[in-house]
Design an enzyme around this catalytic site. Structure first.
Site, PDB file in Angstrom:
ATOM      1  N   ARG A  34       0.815  -1.211   0.000  1.00 41.29           N
ATOM      2  CA  ARG A  34       0.000   0.000   0.000  1.00 41.29           C
ATOM      3  C   ARG A  34       0.854   1.268   0.000  1.00 41.29           C
ATOM      4  NH1 ARG A  34      -4.016   0.428  -2.206  1.00 41.29           N
ATOM      5  NH2 ARG A  34      -4.725   2.199  -0.969  1.00 41.29           N
ATOM      6  N   ILE A  35       1.804   1.357   0.907  1.00 46.77           N
ATOM      7  CA  ILE A  35       2.639   2.564   0.975  1.00 46.77           C
ATOM      8  C   ILE A  35       3.546   2.649  -0.239  1.00 46.77           C
ATOM      9  CG2 ILE A  35       4.438   3.760   2.286  1.00 46.77           C
ATOM     10  CD1 ILE A  35       1.631   3.880   3.525  1.00 46.77           C
ATOM     11  N   THR A  37      10.126   2.840   6.061  1.00 48.06           N
ATOM     12  CA  THR A  37       8.811   3.468   6.228  1.00 48.06           C
ATOM     13  C   THR A  37       8.045   2.776   7.358  1.00 48.06           C
ATOM     14  OG1 THR A  37       7.803   2.034   4.564  1.00 48.06           O
ATOM     15  CG2 THR A  37       8.694   4.135   3.809  1.00 48.06           C
ATOM     16  N   CYS A  42       2.686   6.114  10.693  1.00 49.28           N
ATOM     17  CA  CYS A  42       1.719   7.126  10.272  1.00 49.28           C
ATOM     18  C   CYS A  42       1.114   7.828  11.487  1.00 49.28           C
ATOM     19  CB  CYS A  42       0.629   6.508   9.403  1.00 49.28           C
ATOM     20  SG  CYS A  42      -0.301   5.165  10.187  1.00 49.28           S
ATOM     21  N   THR A  43       0.850   7.073  12.558  1.00 47.51           N
ATOM     22  CA  THR A  43       0.263   7.672  13.755  1.00 47.51           C
ATOM     23  C   THR A  43       1.247   8.615  14.439  1.00 47.51           C
ATOM     24  OG1 THR A  43      -1.178   5.756  14.101  1.00 47.51           O
ATOM     25  CG2 THR A  43      -0.775   7.180  16.005  1.00 47.51           C
ATOM     26  N   THR A  74      -6.147  -2.621   8.175  1.00 48.26           N
ATOM     27  CA  THR A  74      -4.972  -2.789   7.309  1.00 48.26           C
ATOM     28  C   THR A  74      -4.916  -4.209   6.781  1.00 48.26           C
ATOM     29  OG1 THR A  74      -3.447  -3.503   9.054  1.00 48.26           O
ATOM     30  CG2 THR A  74      -3.717  -1.114   8.738  1.00 48.26           C
ATOM     31  N   THR A  78      -0.840  -0.062  20.142  1.00 50.27           N
ATOM     32  CA  THR A  78       0.038   0.859  19.424  1.00 50.27           C
ATOM     33  C   THR A  78       1.131   1.339  20.364  1.00 50.27           C
ATOM     34  OG1 THR A  78       0.179   2.964  18.225  1.00 50.27           O
ATOM     35  CG2 THR A  78      -1.472   2.823  19.953  1.00 50.27           C
ATOM     36  N   ARG A  93      -9.019  -0.612  15.720  1.00 46.95           N
ATOM     37  CA  ARG A  93      -9.176  -0.760  14.275  1.00 46.95           C
ATOM     38  C   ARG A  93     -10.674  -0.742  13.945  1.00 46.95           C
ATOM     39  NH1 ARG A  93      -4.579  -3.057  11.733  1.00 46.95           N
ATOM     40  NH2 ARG A  93      -2.764  -2.161  12.793  1.00 46.95           N
ATOM     41  N   ASN A 111      -3.824   7.901   6.700  1.00 41.39           N
ATOM     42  CA  ASN A 111      -2.719   7.037   7.113  1.00 41.39           C
ATOM     43  C   ASN A 111      -1.912   6.487   5.948  1.00 41.39           C
ATOM     44  OD1 ASN A 111      -5.581   5.731   7.552  1.00 41.39           O
ATOM     45  ND2 ASN A 111      -4.299   4.079   6.776  1.00 41.39           N
TER      46      ASN A 111
END
Length: 483
Positions: A140-141, A262, A293-294, A323, A351, A374, A459
């Site tokens: 995805r990224i 990443t 991302c968070t 995700t 997290t 989530r 995100n």
């Protein structure tokens, strides 16, 4: 009769405004493709936007600064910029237009004199040498990064995507699937450009440029110089390698000089661009991480609150889109709650963002707890910061602080100040800022020392832009910016 005259005037104004917007689009395109000068409007991307988009962005800008931001003024300033001999740059036309009307005490003779004064330091910047980029992983990224790097290539003065590495043996089928996934994304829409397949060279031809597809299980075994790639930055988004020893394998391959992860990294600098990137020297750091991302969403806001009000303690709760690590239907998973169908369930998850942000802002060590939930949406997340602050504040006070940082200073790319009363998660798709402050949702306790802040973040897209900003800094290809 009077009503008809008024209506005709309205029609004429709308026609003139749309005509001016068409010229605005042409000049911004010419500046980008001819001179590598990127124009943004209070951080909002302008390239490939249509007339209605540009008009709406001007209306948002006017509401944001509480002064009219006229498309006619913007065009006049763009004409002046186009007449100047400037290096590759990133210029915020919204800020320039706002300042042009705010700096009346300077008595500028005309728009061109104003623009020359504001951009007088542009030619003092160092010459930028383009950097080859390799994406290691294509999830995805990886795909969002590929889309943004390719769309923003322009004349190739900064980051040049040269190769993508996957675990699959590259053949026509892999190329076809990769091209298909790039062309259309269910969340981010169609790619602005063309994609062709070159089976003989194991590559995709994207917007006329060649991007090689390579296969490797061991990063150290690759020789990128065979493909004309040298002194490259590897952006590892594979999710496989997280610590220094593993990431060092990339440096053993030929043609690589720097590595970026990443994700949160172990034994390497974790960096949130705009917050602590200046603490790490691009000359000496060969391996670094862009955190999560968070962490990129909360660190800019926490930095502002810590510096302005002081943070005694707090709790972070993230409401995060599901995700690929979760199951689409109930099935076995090493983490029990993720066994359940992602599209039908909210699931409590862990997290480490509370601990991770203390690596970015050391003064917050031990002050924050954190957890995550989530939820059944594919993209767009929300961080809720419940903080006890040292200095008393008010709703107007905290909004004024965050608005100031969103308008000027070192965090203008990181913080977007939302004025919407009806903000929902789908509204933030495609926002390049990693932190979107919901000014209408903030809660202040009666004692004025407990605050609850709501921070939205894309995100995928917002985080990817942070990755690109950090990559430009560490690769030393950051242009002159005025924002």
């Amino acid at each position: 009769m009077g009503n008809n005259i008024s209506y005709e005037r309205e029609l004429a104004f709308q026609a003139d405004r749309r005509k001016a917007t068409t010229e605005f689009i042409k000049i911004t395109s010419d500046l980008w493709y001819d001179k590598s000068i990127e124009i943004v409007l209070f951080k909002n991307q302008i390239i490939d936007r249509n007339v209605s988009d540009i008009i709406q962005l001007h209306e948002y800008a006017g509401e944001f600064v509480q002064k009219p931001i006229s498309i006619f003024d913007s065009v006049e300033i763009l004409r002046a910029i186009n007449d100047l001999d400037l290096p590759p740059s990133k210029l915020d036309i919204g800020k320039l237009t706002y300042e042009y009307h705010s700096d009346n005490d300077q008595n500028f003779a005309d728009v061109k004199t104003f623009v020359i004064d504001k951009l007088k330091n542009a030619n003092d910047t160092e010459v930028v040498h383009p950097k080859d980029v390799i994406l290691y992983g294509f999830g995805r990224i990886g795909r969002v990064l590929a889309r943004e790097l390719l769309v923003k290539t322009g004349k190739g003065n900064q980051l040049r995507l040269r190769a993508i590495v996957t675990n699959d043996m590259v053949d026509e089928g892999v190329l076809e699937k990769s091209a298909s996934l790039l062309r259309t994304d269910s969340v981010h829409g169609k790619l602005m450009g063309t994609i062709d397949i070159d089976v003989n060279r194991n590559s995709l031809i994207i917007n006329g440029t060649t991007v090689y597809f390579l296969s490797a299980e061991n990063p150290a075994a690759l020789d990128y110089t065979k493909y004309g790639i040298s002194d490259a930055l590897v952006i590892d988004n594979s999710g496989v390698f997280r610590n220094k020893a593993d990431l060092e394998m990339h440096l053993k391959s030929k043609g690589v000089s720097k590595v970026m992860l990443t994700a949160p990294g172990k034994e390497i600098p974790n960096i949130v661009h705009g917050v602590n990137h200046l603490d790490h020297d691009p000359e000496t750091n060969k391996i670094f991480a862009a955190a999560s991302c968070t962490t990129n969403a909360i660190a800019p806001i926490l930095k502002v609150i810590e510096d302005s009000l002081g943070i005694i303690k707090g709790h972070l709760e993230t409401i995060h889109a599901y995700t690929n690590d979760q199951n689409l239907i109930d099935n076995a998973h090493e983490k029990y709650r993720r066994e359940r169908t992602a599209t039908l369930n909210m699931a409590i998850s862990a997290t480490d963002a509370g601990d991770a942000v203390s690596k970015i802002i050391p003064s917050l060590k031990g002050k924050l707890t954190s957890n995550a939930i989530r939820v059944p949406i594919s993209n767009g997340s929300l961080a809720i910061l419940n903080l006890e602050v040292r200095n008393k504040t008010s709703l107007d006070g905290i909004n004024t602080i965050l608005k100031k940082y969103a308008l000027e200073g070192d965090l203008v790319e990181q913080i977007k100040y939302s004025l919407k009363k009806e903000m929902v998660s789908s509204d933030i798709n495609g926002t390049s800022a990693p932190a979107i402050y919901d000014s209408k949702a903030t809660i202040i306790s009666p004692n004025e020392k407990n605050v609850v802040l709501y921070i939205w973040y894309d995100n995928e897209y917002g985080y990817s832009h942070q990755v690109i900003r950090l990559a430009k800094h560490m690769a030393k290809v950051r242009r002159f910016t005025y924002n």
